[in-house]
Design an enzyme around this catalytic site. Sequence first.
Site, PDB file in Angstrom:
ATOM      1  CG  HIS A 250      -0.507  -0.508   2.477  1.00  0.00           C
ATOM      2  ND1 HIS A 250       0.627  -0.053   3.092  1.00  0.00           N
ATOM      3  CD2 HIS A 250      -1.024  -1.452   3.304  1.00  0.00           C
ATOM      4  CE1 HIS A 250       0.794  -0.681   4.243  1.00  0.00           C
ATOM      5  NE2 HIS A 250      -0.190  -1.538   4.386  1.00  0.00           N
ATOM      6  CG  ASP A 323      -4.709  -2.609   3.524  1.00  0.00           C
ATOM      7  OD1 ASP A 323      -4.770  -3.650   4.197  1.00  0.00           O
ATOM      8  OD2 ASP A 323      -4.251  -1.540   3.976  1.00  0.00           O
TER       9      ASP A 323
END
Lengths: 443, 310
Positions: A250, A323
């Site tokens: 991320h 995520d």
Amino acid sequence: MKLTKTVIISRKAYQSVPRRLLLKNARIIDPSRDVDMRGDIVIQDGVITQVGQVNEAAFEGRIIDLTGKVVSPGWMDMHTHLREPGREDEETIESGMLAAANGGFTTVCCMPNTQPPIDTQEIIQYIKDRSRNALVDVHPIAAITKGREGKELTEILELVEQGAVAISDDGSPVMSAEMMRRALEYSRMVDVPVIGHEEDITMTEGGDINEGYTSTCLGLGGIPTVAEDIMVARDIMLAEYTGARFHVAHLSSGKSVELVRQAKAKGIRVTAEATPHHFSLTEEAVRSFDTNTKMNPPLRTEADRRALLEGLKDGTIEVIATDHAPHSWEEKEAEYQRAPFGIIGLETALGVSLTHLYHTGVLTLVQIIEKFAVNPYRILNLPIPGIQPDVPANLTVFDPEAEWQVKEERFLSKSSNSPFIGHRLKGKPFLVINNHQLFFSTL
Amino acid sequence: MRLDRKHLLGMDGVTREEITTILNTARSFREILERPIKRVPTLQGKTVVNLFFEPSTRTRISFELAEKRLSADIINFTAAASSVKKGETLIDTVRNIEAMKIDMVVVRHSSPGAPHLLTRVVDANVINAGDGGHEHPTQALLDMMTIREKLGRLQDITVALVGDISHSRVAMSNIYGLRTMGARVLVCGPSTLIPKDIERLGVEVYYNVDEVIPQADVLNILRLQLERQRQGLFPSLREYHNYFGITRERLEKATRTLLIMHPGPMNRGVEISSDVADSEHSVILEQVTYGVAVRMAVLYLLAGGKSEIN
């Protein structure tokens, strides 16, 4: 706002693939084989037997007309949090797989921050048992350190042999440079990537949102981009020093994108992912104090968002991952500072990516498919699903032009902590096929 | 003039007209507070809950007095005596209280956005009485009222906010309000206590208080929380006082009559010396008096009152 969420979870939602199935009039895109054509696909007993033009009249079996839709190799989310074991009230392996299928994914890789964490062979085995014979393939990612505490290495060789496809302490950084160095060195023996949650926690304690103008205005604690950049820089140096494979989870900071770009230019073995929320939203969204805008790393500035788009475009960022982090309504419906970090993403990733990358002209459909259905498999040493005769059908079908509104009650995830609820998106999952099973999206 | 809003959550987004309406209304209430009988029946039959999840003395008392002067029925809820300590969530606490049919909620909470969260679950009017480091709108209104009563205007005057700007809801609300009213705003403090990108709010940043004093009409001196030292944000009280403390000696650099303000409670000898706090320039106690009038005005206007009152 709702107090309870009615989740209809049923294995019946899956259908077995008919003995003979014809997917008709689709746009077939298979980037790893340079295929982008209009045509038909015949699937027999779960295996692709023919790709090209098929005479419908002569075909016996079920026919699904896919005019206007795209068929691609099955999509993977290499960054999913299935809350099982530990927080089955938020997500189970089963509900997570359903959410994945609903969102157009046929594979997910689950992060090890469960309770207990994925740091032993038993937990790997448990996850494999719980996901056996499902449409969605689940690959565990094992912890780097025991208990994700950053102190002692897990039995990485054996965990990988048992089925772990990568190692990561995701949710927490490996704060000790020495421990990270040894993890990279050790992992080289099995050539799995070490996935880094890049955050210098000595700089982020008490942080809620990106540090900057918005945190100043809202009086919320700041999480500075430099806390990410420092760790990305450190781990790139360690990857260079050890020769190991390092994957940045991320990415959210524009400066970190530049660090990864430079590292790649120098031939360092680094890969990177970005999430749909980081490339489509900014810290401005936090002004509502909606706790579904709270995740770690936080939403950043427009400049950071543009840097992510640039990184996606030039290939610095080769993977889009969600995520997906389910949290219960009770935990999220609280004061901003008290609410946990994380949002779900499996069921909005496709729509958000097409809306913000394809329909804005940032990426082509082929490039988007590469980031979901080619590069993640390559990074994790898994076979890339292909659309060609004699391979098992592992396919994602979506409608790139379909417009829809994200509705909480349509999610099949057990949780509904999404900042995209109410958003209008263009591009919608339609169907996934894998492991002899088939699932029509209910979004 | 009426106030066309249901809640007062912050000064961000409150217009010049609204601020003027509130301050004019507050002036009328100020006159009522001078009368022998200080009570008006304006909020008779309305129930106001003071929800204080964080310790507060002057703000709570000020609101309570304002509510009593307006003849409202009052419920006081403080975290120490509440079910919050038994693990009840903010939302459940408030839902329960609302089920008792209340009309207005005054809320103080340590978490930014807590009052905004309440507006999503209750029907009552919500007044923010301070939410973490975010906003404290009635404090800014009483500060502006004090300045306007003393200097006659807000437009084109220079107000310096001195101290810990990073963690100050008082600073934030003052910045929004004063900028809206056309004042020039300077912020001054140690660089570690000035938040990032604050210039974007239209303020000028200074690190030397001696450069600020000659330019200012008003010094609003913020409370220094001693825990910031432990967080490594400044090295010692001694150094803070020597470089940022407002002393009589320092005020000799003033080029005009300065108003000295402080939202309280003061750390005498740290951010402000006693001779300044008690000097003829200090309007610190008048701030407290205006606080009641401003809070009466806010309660009255949010309840649907017009600015002309008798």
